[in-house]
Motif scaffolding. Structure first.
Motif, PDB file in Angstrom:
ATOM      1  N   UNK A 242       0.833  -1.215   0.000  1.00 28.37           N
ATOM      2  CA  UNK A 242       0.000   0.000   0.000  1.00 28.37           C
ATOM      3  C   UNK A 242       0.865   1.260   0.000  1.00 28.37           C
ATOM      4  N   UNK A 243       0.275   2.365  -0.463  1.00 28.17           N
ATOM      5  CA  UNK A 243       0.968   3.647  -0.416  1.00 28.17           C
ATOM      6  C   UNK A 243       1.079   4.116   1.034  1.00 28.17           C
ATOM      7  N   UNK A 244       2.164   4.791   1.450  1.00 30.42           N
ATOM      8  CA  UNK A 244       3.216   5.185   0.497  1.00 30.42           C
ATOM      9  C   UNK A 244       4.467   4.356   0.823  1.00 30.42           C
ATOM     10  N   UNK A 245       5.368   4.906   1.654  1.00 28.02           N
ATOM     11  CA  UNK A 245       6.578   4.161   1.975  1.00 28.02           C
ATOM     12  C   UNK A 245       6.285   3.108   3.041  1.00 28.02           C
ATOM     13  N   UNK A 246       6.899   1.930   2.880  1.00 26.78           N
ATOM     14  CA  UNK A 246       6.854   0.861   3.879  1.00 26.78           C
ATOM     15  C   UNK A 246       8.260   0.316   4.066  1.00 26.78           C
ATOM     16  N   UNK A 247       8.542  -0.184   5.244  1.00 22.71           N
ATOM     17  CA  UNK A 247       9.895  -0.681   5.556  1.00 22.71           C
ATOM     18  C   UNK A 247      10.301  -1.824   4.639  1.00 22.71           C
ATOM     19  N   UNK A 248       9.303  -2.490   4.053  1.00 20.93           N
ATOM     20  CA  UNK A 248       9.602  -3.555   3.086  1.00 20.93           C
ATOM     21  C   UNK A 248      10.590  -3.074   2.024  1.00 20.93           C
ATOM     22  N   UNK A 249      10.480  -1.785   1.673  1.00 19.22           N
ATOM     23  CA  UNK A 249      11.290  -1.244   0.574  1.00 19.22           C
ATOM     24  C   UNK A 249      12.781  -1.219   0.892  1.00 19.22           C
ATOM     25  N   UNK A 250      13.121  -1.426   2.154  1.00 16.04           N
ATOM     26  CA  UNK A 250      14.537  -1.567   2.495  1.00 16.04           C
ATOM     27  C   UNK A 250      15.138  -2.774   1.791  1.00 16.04           C
ATOM     28  N   UNK A 251      14.290  -3.743   1.474  1.00 11.26           N
ATOM     29  CA  UNK A 251      14.763  -4.984   0.859  1.00 11.26           C
ATOM     30  C   UNK A 251      15.097  -4.834  -0.620  1.00 11.26           C
ATOM     31  N   UNK A 252      14.880  -3.668  -1.192  1.00 12.28           N
ATOM     32  CA  UNK A 252      15.188  -3.509  -2.618  1.00 12.28           C
ATOM     33  C   UNK A 252      16.677  -3.407  -2.889  1.00 12.28           C
ATOM     34  N   UNK A 253      17.444  -2.950  -1.912  1.00  6.90           N
ATOM     35  CA  UNK A 253      18.834  -2.561  -2.189  1.00  6.90           C
ATOM     36  C   UNK A 253      19.775  -3.737  -2.394  1.00  6.90           C
ATOM     37  N   UNK A 254      19.704  -4.734  -1.533  1.00  2.91           N
ATOM     38  CA  UNK A 254      20.616  -5.864  -1.695  1.00  2.91           C
ATOM     39  C   UNK A 254      20.389  -6.554  -3.035  1.00  2.91           C
TER      40      UNK A 254
END
Length: 460
Positions: free
Chosen positions: A316-328
């Motif tokens: 869901x919008x907007x930022x979620x901590x899940x997005x930390x997982x994009x970097x690795x």
């Protein structure tokens, strides 16, 4: 228990040490440190330009940020788990260096738009580098192709001998794949080149910031038009992973062919010592480790793409901590693609040697010229489907007699159909079979030379 964080006085207790470790991203997002500094310098200058802070304060911030850059490059700045992430690490060190004015840097922005900016700055650089690597790889393929225009190689469908082709034509197929990869990354770059800075946590900011100014300072061509989209968008990362996956698909296809060509069964190429390894117990072997690793590493990038799609699904919008997982996933894919391109470029430049004599033998020892017999009859007025069926009988008869088509006598040819004449032998000679396929995009030698010209133009 760990120290209390600086996010808010709302919290009375400190974070559990295990949760602090679980929550932290400094172990991998340190990769973004210089980009974070670059984005912060632009932000500090914008704060002064708009009068949110004074010019003197901005100068102090910029000077402190550049000092951190130098410390990092010299190996003197090594933030640990206590910093949580690269953004806090920079802010903490900046405050140590310049005092309370360092706390003003975060005015008018959030870690949400900050990390989005850092990631895009990082990926812009990496895309530019990978595109150059693709050009280096193409250049090697082009040079090889120029040396092997009239070198024959069996062409395959279903991994069965189909028709003889020019080796240059085969190599140029991979050149064209790489060209699409280069163009595709250029398209992805356009979606990466959009600035989210100034979107704040999700809703913008009450401060009179100038987003256009910071975007220009950072070299972005566009601004995100919606603050919610700006902080939560990872389409650009997914697009990059799609493009990266296709690069690995193409490299893996060539890698598989090199592995086959280097086998004793094919024996089309010889591996040089610079790109092969030996067996621990079988001294006669040369192992094609480079193409095998490329073939294997493709799976890593495919996995990261699937992981990113799953990460974003139903978020869901907007930022979620899940997005930390994009970097690795993103960092590893960038490194994997770059390493595989470098390795395959070296392999094709100096790791294999084609064996023209063996290739010439290969195209002369099968029935891959059977289609040309049917084409020959068609030019003599025999309907193609009738000719096709007749040639099927010719191949069956030849196999039973233990002969190749080139070994049939003129009497045998004419007993099959009176349209056969002496010129059938020239028509089914491998070099002529290749040369005759001069339709646009075909393997005919003249067409291949035209294709080489076109490829050279693409390299300019």
């Amino acid at each position: 228990m760990s120290e209390q964080k600086t996010w808010s006085q709302r919290f009375e207790g400190a974070l559990h040490p295990a949760i602090a470790r679980f929550n932290a991203s400094i172990g991998f997002d340190i990769e973004l440190l210089e980009y974070d500094l670059t984005g912060s310098v632009a932000h500090a200058k914008m704060l002064a330009k708009t009068g949110i802070i004074s010019s003197a304060e901005s100068d102090t911030l910029v000077k402190g940020l550049e000092q951190i850059r130098q410390e990092y490059r010299q190996g003197l700045f090594k933030p640990g788990i206590e910093s949580e992430d690269v953004h806090f690490a920079v802010e903490r060190r900046l405050t140590e260096l310049v005092g309370d004015v360092g706390k003003k840097l975060h005015t008018g922005r959030s870690r949400n738009d900050q990390v989005g900016t850092d990631t895009r700055l990082y990926l812009r650089d990496r895309i530019t580098h990978i595109r150059q690597q693709l050009k280096d790889y193409q250049q090697v393929l082009l040079q090889l192709a120029e040396n092997h225009v009239e070198t024959p190689i069996p062409g395959y469908t279903h991994l069965q001998r189909a028709q003889p082709i020019s080796l240059a034509h085969h190599l140029l197929a991979y050149f064209e794949m790489a060209q699409r990869d280069w163009e595709r990354l250029g398209d992805v770059y356009q979606r990466v080149d959009i600035c989210p800075l100034g979107a704040g946590a999700l809703a913008g900011t009450t401060f009179p910031i100038d987003r256009q100014y910071t975007a220009q300072q950072l070299g972005f061509s566009k601004l995100y038009a919606n603050s919610l989209d700006a902080v939560s968008d990872r389409d650009f990362a997914i697009e990059f992973l799609c493009a990266a996956s296709l690069i690995l698909v193409h490299l893996s296809r060539l890698a598989e062919e090199v592995i086959l060509w280097a086998s004793q069964e094919f024996n089309f190429v010889q591996l040089t010592d610079s790109c092969a390894t030996g067996s621990s117990i079988m001294p006669q072997k040369k192992n094609p480790d480079v193409p095998e690793l490329v073939r294997g590493k493709a799976g890593r990038v495919f996995g990261h793409l699937q992981g990113m799609l799953t990460l974003m699904k139903a978020l869901p919008l907007a930022y979620n901590k899940d997005l930390q997982e994009d970097k690795e996933a993103l960092f590893d894919s960038v490194k994997t693609v770059s390493a595989c391109l470098e390795a395959m470029t070296i392999l094709m430049r100096e790791g294999i040697e084609f064996r023209p004599n063996r290739l010439a033998e290969a195209v002369a020892e099968d029935f891959s010229n059977a289609t040309d017999v049917a084409d020959y009859l068609a030019t003599k007025g025999v309907p193609f489907r009738e000719a096709y069926n007749l040639v099927g009988k010719v191949v069956k008869t030849s196999l039973a007699a233990g002969k190749l088509l080139k070994d049939l006598t003129m009497e045998e040819w004419q007993s099959l159909h009176p349209a056969f004449e002496e010129d059938i032998y020239q028509a089914i000679a491998p070099q002529q079979v290749i040369a005759a396929r001069n339709s646009y995009g075909g393997t005919g030698f003249d067409r291949v030379r035209n294709a080489l010209e076109s490829a050279r133009e693409k390299m300019k």
